[in-house]
Design an enzyme around this catalytic site. Structure first.
Site: not given
Ligand SMILES: *Cc1c(COP(=O)(O)O)cnc(C)c1O
Length: 387
Positions: A74, A182, A202-204, A329
């Site tokens: 992403a 998300q 995003s794949a993960h 974060c």
């Protein structure tokens, strides 16, 4: 991992689903061809697999396969969207609008664009974290070329009113880029109904492998043109050169296919766990607050501030539970979260906040164990804290 550990950090990353892993494996070994090899069966087989995956990604978000550009994740998709539009449409205007609660991938890219002469407006949000459409309307000027708003927030899980934002941007004739890292795979995303022009995923974050993602780029009504950021062999319609990682792309496709079939049921199951976690904490502790709108939020996100405890001490006491705190974060930094600050939390309360991320492999027993551990530790820390 360790048997006595509980993973509740599904907004940071998700494990690869074993079904996805199984589909990927042959593409590391016997089906190893380069999809750009046009002259033999190894290349043809790889290309066929890549194109099938492209169709699966497109189907999950209501796009056509030709509108999907594979990237490393992403972050890269967001960079391509923002810098690509800026580079192509600078003569039309040099103003971009985004939101203070965006992911660093968007905020830092906007900062870089400011360095090269673009003006960026960072809209604030009220306490519930939801963007006010009237404020967005007022911010759009004749110079505005792009609005970038995340669909679901990675820290507090709030879901922005995307259809309303899309309709407004279309009415005003400005492109809408959406950070969907998300939301895609967690809640329904439809680039047509929501009038999204660019969407990063995003794949993960959706039970696929790390290192692969995609950018949706609208091709008609209106067509979005982008300036390429990585040059080379002209892969991906010239927008993103570099040999395609077939196994990762196949994994992303398989992960999307599972979600086409299971998103709805999975969301319902996870939401029940989320509500169980929050009501367990709230019923047994005072001085706790849920951050972000209670209704417009991801099924798998609970972000709680615990009054009267030190954030670092609390996190340290939860050593067997993998969660994120309202600080750190951005890996090394110990700054309080910019998202919680934007909601109006002070530094101490932001630091004493914990994000619980629930996902596909979370069980009810794990939720109950986490509630017990959190409640016991907060009570103990409050009892021993100096007054
Ligand atoms: C994880 C995440 C990103 C970055 O995705 P990568 O694929 O890890 O680069 C961007 N935005 C949001 C909201 C995220 O949650």
């Amino acid at each position: 991992m360790q048997r006595n550990h509980i993973y509740l950090d599904y907004q940071a990353t998700t494990p690869v689903d074993p079904r996805v892993m199984e589909v990927m494996l042959p593409y590391f070994t016997e089906k190893f061809g380069n999809p750009a090899s046009k002259s033999h069966v190894y290349g043809w087989a790889a290309r066929e697999a890549v194109e099938a995956a492209r169709s699966q990604v497109a189907a999950l978000i209501g796009a056509t396969p030709r509108e999907i550009i594979f990237t490393s994740g992403a972050t890269e998709a967001i960079n391509l969207a923002l810098k690509g539009v800026a580079g192509m449409y600078a003569s039309k205007g040099r103003h971009i609008i985004t939101v203070a609660t965006e992911h660093r991938a968007v905020l830092d890219t906007c900062k870089a664009l400011e360095q090269s002469g673009f003006k960026v407006t960072y809209l604030g949000v009220p306490e519930n974290g939801l963007l006010d459409l009237d404020e967005l309307r007022r911010a759009i000027t004749g110079e505005t070329i792009l609005v970038s708003v995340m669909h679901a927030n990675n820290e507090i899980g709030v879901i922005q009113p995307m259809a309303g934002i899309g309709a407004l941007c279309r009415e005003k004739g400005v492109f809408l880029h959406v950070d969907g890292a998300q939301s895609v795979g967690k809640i329904p995303v439809d680039v047509q109904a929501m009038r999204i022009d660019l969407l990063a995923l995003s794949a993960h974050k959706l039970y696929g492998p790390m290192g692969i993602g995609a950018l949706y780029v609208r091709r008609r009504n209106p067509q979005v043109r982008l300036k390429a950021q990585i040059h080379g062999g002209g892969h991906e319609r010239g927008l993103r050169s570099g040999s395609l990682p077939t196994p990762l792309i196949v994994g992303l496709g398989a992960a999307c296919q599972i979600l086409i079939d299971e998103l709805h049921a999975e969301g319902q199951r996870i939401q029940i766990l989320r509500d169980r976690l929050w009501s367990g904490i709230r019923s047994r502790l005072d001085q706790v607050q849920l951050n972000g709108d209670p209704h417009h939020r991801l099924p798998g996100n609970v972000n709680v501030s615990f009054g009267g405890v030190d954030g670092n001490t609390l996190l340290a006491s939860l050593a067997n539970i993998a969660v994120s705190s309202g600080s750190a974060c951005t890996s090394e930094s110990t700054e309080p979260s910019h998202v919680l600050r934007a909601l109006g939390l002070d530094d101490a309360l932001a630091r004493a906040s914990i994000r619980f991320g629930i996902g596909r492999f979370t069980t009810e027993a794990e939720i109950d164990a986490v509630v017990n551990t959190v409640v016991e530790n907060v009570e103990r820390l409050r009892a021993t804290a100096p007054h």
